[in-house]
Motif scaffolding. Structure first.
Motif, PDB file in Angstrom:
ATOM      1  N   VAL A 180       8.730   5.154   3.223  1.00 24.80           N
ATOM      2  CA  VAL A 180       7.749   4.643   2.271  1.00 24.80           C
ATOM      3  C   VAL A 180       8.162   3.267   1.778  1.00 24.80           C
ATOM      4  CG1 VAL A 180       6.743   4.999  -0.024  1.00 24.80           C
ATOM      5  CG2 VAL A 180       6.945   6.918   1.564  1.00 24.80           C
ATOM      6  N   GLY A 181       9.440   3.092   1.552  1.00 23.17           N
ATOM      7  CA  GLY A 181       9.978   1.811   1.072  1.00 23.17           C
ATOM      8  C   GLY A 181      10.725   1.984  -0.228  1.00 23.17           C
ATOM      9  N   LEU A 182      11.914   1.446  -0.285  1.00 23.65           N
ATOM     10  CA  LEU A 182      12.733   1.589  -1.485  1.00 23.65           C
ATOM     11  C   LEU A 182      12.165   0.847  -2.683  1.00 23.65           C
ATOM     12  CD1 LEU A 182      16.303   1.337   0.064  1.00 23.65           C
ATOM     13  CD2 LEU A 182      14.907   3.352  -0.363  1.00 23.65           C
ATOM     14  N   ASP A 183      11.381  -0.202  -2.420  1.00 27.83           N
ATOM     15  CA  ASP A 183      10.759  -0.917  -3.534  1.00 27.83           C
ATOM     16  C   ASP A 183       9.901   0.031  -4.365  1.00 27.83           C
ATOM     17  OD1 ASP A 183      11.826  -3.338  -2.556  1.00 27.83           O
ATOM     18  OD2 ASP A 183      10.146  -3.521  -1.170  1.00 27.83           O
ATOM     19  N   LEU A 184       9.106   0.843  -3.671  1.00 32.91           N
ATOM     20  CA  LEU A 184       8.221   1.770  -4.370  1.00 32.91           C
ATOM     21  C   LEU A 184       8.954   3.004  -4.870  1.00 32.91           C
ATOM     22  CD1 LEU A 184       5.100   1.602  -2.029  1.00 32.91           C
ATOM     23  CD2 LEU A 184       5.299   0.683  -4.351  1.00 32.91           C
ATOM     24  N   THR A 185       9.761   3.633  -4.000  1.00 34.53           N
ATOM     25  CA  THR A 185      10.353   4.924  -4.358  1.00 34.53           C
ATOM     26  C   THR A 185      11.529   4.807  -5.328  1.00 34.53           C
ATOM     27  OG1 THR A 185      11.839   4.881  -2.441  1.00 34.53           O
ATOM     28  CG2 THR A 185       9.681   5.941  -2.148  1.00 34.53           C
ATOM     29  N   GLN A 186      12.227   3.711  -5.318  1.00 33.91           N
ATOM     30  CA  GLN A 186      13.394   3.574  -6.188  1.00 33.91           C
ATOM     31  C   GLN A 186      13.133   2.709  -7.414  1.00 33.91           C
ATOM     32  OE1 GLN A 186      16.466   5.253  -5.412  1.00 33.91           O
ATOM     33  NE2 GLN A 186      14.940   6.222  -4.118  1.00 33.91           N
ATOM     34  N   HIS A 187      12.229   1.723  -7.272  1.00 33.37           N
ATOM     35  CA  HIS A 187      12.047   0.746  -8.347  1.00 33.37           C
ATOM     36  C   HIS A 187      10.634   0.704  -8.915  1.00 33.37           C
ATOM     37  CE1 HIS A 187      15.967  -0.656  -7.098  1.00 33.37           C
ATOM     38  NE2 HIS A 187      15.528  -0.827  -5.874  1.00 33.37           N
ATOM     39  N   SER A 188       9.726   1.492  -8.328  1.00 33.18           N
ATOM     40  CA  SER A 188       8.317   1.500  -8.747  1.00 33.18           C
ATOM     41  C   SER A 188       7.726   0.093  -8.752  1.00 33.18           C
ATOM     42  CB  SER A 188       8.166   2.142 -10.139  1.00 33.18           C
ATOM     43  OG  SER A 188       8.611   3.473 -10.118  1.00 33.18           O
ATOM     44  N   GLU A 189       8.128  -0.693  -7.775  1.00 28.73           N
ATOM     45  CA  GLU A 189       7.642  -2.063  -7.630  1.00 28.73           C
ATOM     46  C   GLU A 189       7.121  -2.248  -6.212  1.00 28.73           C
ATOM     47  OE1 GLU A 189       7.470  -4.516  -9.836  1.00 28.73           O
ATOM     48  OE2 GLU A 189       8.498  -3.478 -11.457  1.00 28.73           O
ATOM     49  N   SER A 190       6.202  -3.172  -6.047  1.00 30.67           N
ATOM     50  CA  SER A 190       5.676  -3.481  -4.728  1.00 30.67           C
ATOM     51  C   SER A 190       6.130  -4.882  -4.357  1.00 30.67           C
ATOM     52  CB  SER A 190       4.146  -3.400  -4.740  1.00 30.67           C
ATOM     53  OG  SER A 190       3.647  -3.750  -3.473  1.00 30.67           O
ATOM     54  N   ALA A 191       7.159  -4.958  -3.536  1.00 33.83           N
ATOM     55  CA  ALA A 191       7.671  -6.258  -3.150  1.00 33.83           C
ATOM     56  C   ALA A 191       6.851  -6.875  -2.036  1.00 33.83           C
ATOM     57  CB  ALA A 191       9.123  -6.130  -2.708  1.00 33.83           C
ATOM     58  N   TYR A 192       6.341  -6.041  -1.159  1.00 31.89           N
ATOM     59  CA  TYR A 192       5.585  -6.539  -0.017  1.00 31.89           C
ATOM     60  C   TYR A 192       4.245  -5.826   0.035  1.00 31.89           C
ATOM     61  CZ  TYR A 192      10.330  -7.815   1.172  1.00 31.89           C
ATOM     62  OH  TYR A 192      11.593  -8.307   1.116  1.00 31.89           O
ATOM     63  N   THR A 193       3.186  -6.545  -0.192  1.00 26.74           N
ATOM     64  CA  THR A 193       1.853  -5.966  -0.102  1.00 26.74           C
ATOM     65  C   THR A 193       1.288  -6.384   1.251  1.00 26.74           C
ATOM     66  OG1 THR A 193       1.600  -6.180  -2.481  1.00 26.74           O
ATOM     67  CG2 THR A 193      -0.401  -5.795  -1.200  1.00 26.74           C
ATOM     68  N   LEU A 194       1.224  -5.438   2.157  1.00 26.33           N
ATOM     69  CA  LEU A 194       0.725  -5.719   3.489  1.00 26.33           C
ATOM     70  C   LEU A 194      -0.714  -5.223   3.594  1.00 26.33           C
ATOM     71  CD1 LEU A 194       3.856  -4.588   5.503  1.00 26.33           C
ATOM     72  CD2 LEU A 194       3.262  -6.901   4.778  1.00 26.33           C
ATOM     73  N   VAL A 195      -1.609  -6.130   3.899  1.00 23.64           N
ATOM     74  CA  VAL A 195      -3.029  -5.800   4.006  1.00 23.64           C
ATOM     75  C   VAL A 195      -3.455  -6.041   5.449  1.00 23.64           C
ATOM     76  CG1 VAL A 195      -5.347  -6.316   3.181  1.00 23.64           C
ATOM     77  CG2 VAL A 195      -3.384  -6.489   1.642  1.00 23.64           C
ATOM     78  N   ASP A 196      -4.183  -5.069   6.014  1.00 31.66           N
ATOM     79  CA  ASP A 196      -4.674  -5.241   7.385  1.00 31.66           C
ATOM     80  C   ASP A 196      -5.921  -6.078   7.395  1.00 31.66           C
ATOM     81  OD1 ASP A 196      -2.639  -3.810   8.470  1.00 31.66           O
ATOM     82  OD2 ASP A 196      -3.743  -1.902   8.431  1.00 31.66           O
TER      83      ASP A 196
END
Length: 196
Positions: A180-196
């Motif tokens: 899922v990504g450590l930014d979200l699961t560990q820090h509740s932050e979104s460092a990289y917002t990837l949009v298709d």
């Protein structure tokens, strides 16, 4: 400021430390830029800064014991060693070295410690000893022993700290959290917002 301030007074030794720190840093930054220019066709600002940092690391143990000309040699040689460590050795062994900390600080610090045993002069600081190039082979031996002791101590203490942290809270996250990504699961932050 750090190296010159280590003299704890505004005297000739502090001035020497300031000058040797400055010239080693400049020599290392320029050397790195020249290496990149030769290897890649153009120097980079990041490379020049990395070289300058390597120069600062390498001259720190020696700054109050060497003359400015030998500080230039320390700066040139550290850029060569650190560049090889980062560009060749790291890719060959494929080890993880975030921000090239070992390649710059580890290799640079080892070289700076050994360089002190080569270039130190009592003429610069009579509280020190002469290095190998000034008749003091014993000082080089002492500096080499310091490198070995420091590496062994750092490795042992890192292992102890690693084991302690692993037993208390763990050093790995669950695979799903990593996916899922450590930014979200560990820090509740979104460092990289990837949009298709």
């Amino acid at each position: 400021g750090f190296n010159a301030g280590s003299a704890l007074s505004a005297n000739e030794l502090a001035a020497t430390a300031f000058v040797t720190t400055t010239v080693a840093t400049a020599a290392a930054g320029l050397t790195w830029a020249l290496i990149e220019w030769q290897q890649n066709g153009a120097p980079t600002a990041l490379g020049a800064v990395t070289g300058a940092v390597a120069g600062l690391v390498a001259v720190t143990p020696a700054c109050g014991f060497v003359n400015p000309m030998n500080a230039i040699f320390i700066g040139i040689i550290v850029s060569l060693l650190c560049y090889v460590a980062i560009a060749k050795v790291k890719s060959y062994f494929k080890y993880d070295d975030s921000l090239d900390v070992f390649g710059v600080h580890g290799v640079g610090g080892i070289w700076g410690t050994i360089a002190t045993g080569l270039f130190a002069e009592k003429a610069v600081n009579d509280a020190g000893a002469n290095g190998l190039f000034f008749g003091g082979a014993q000082q080089l031996l002492i500096q080499c022993m310091l490198v070995v002791v420091t590496v062994v101590f750092a490795a042992a203490m890192t292992w102890v700290i690693f084991k302690l942290v692993d037993s208390l809270i763990g050093v790995r996250v669950e695979k799903t959290k990593e996916i899922v990504g450590l930014d979200l699961t560990q820090h509740s932050e979104s460092a990289y917002t990837l949009v298709d």
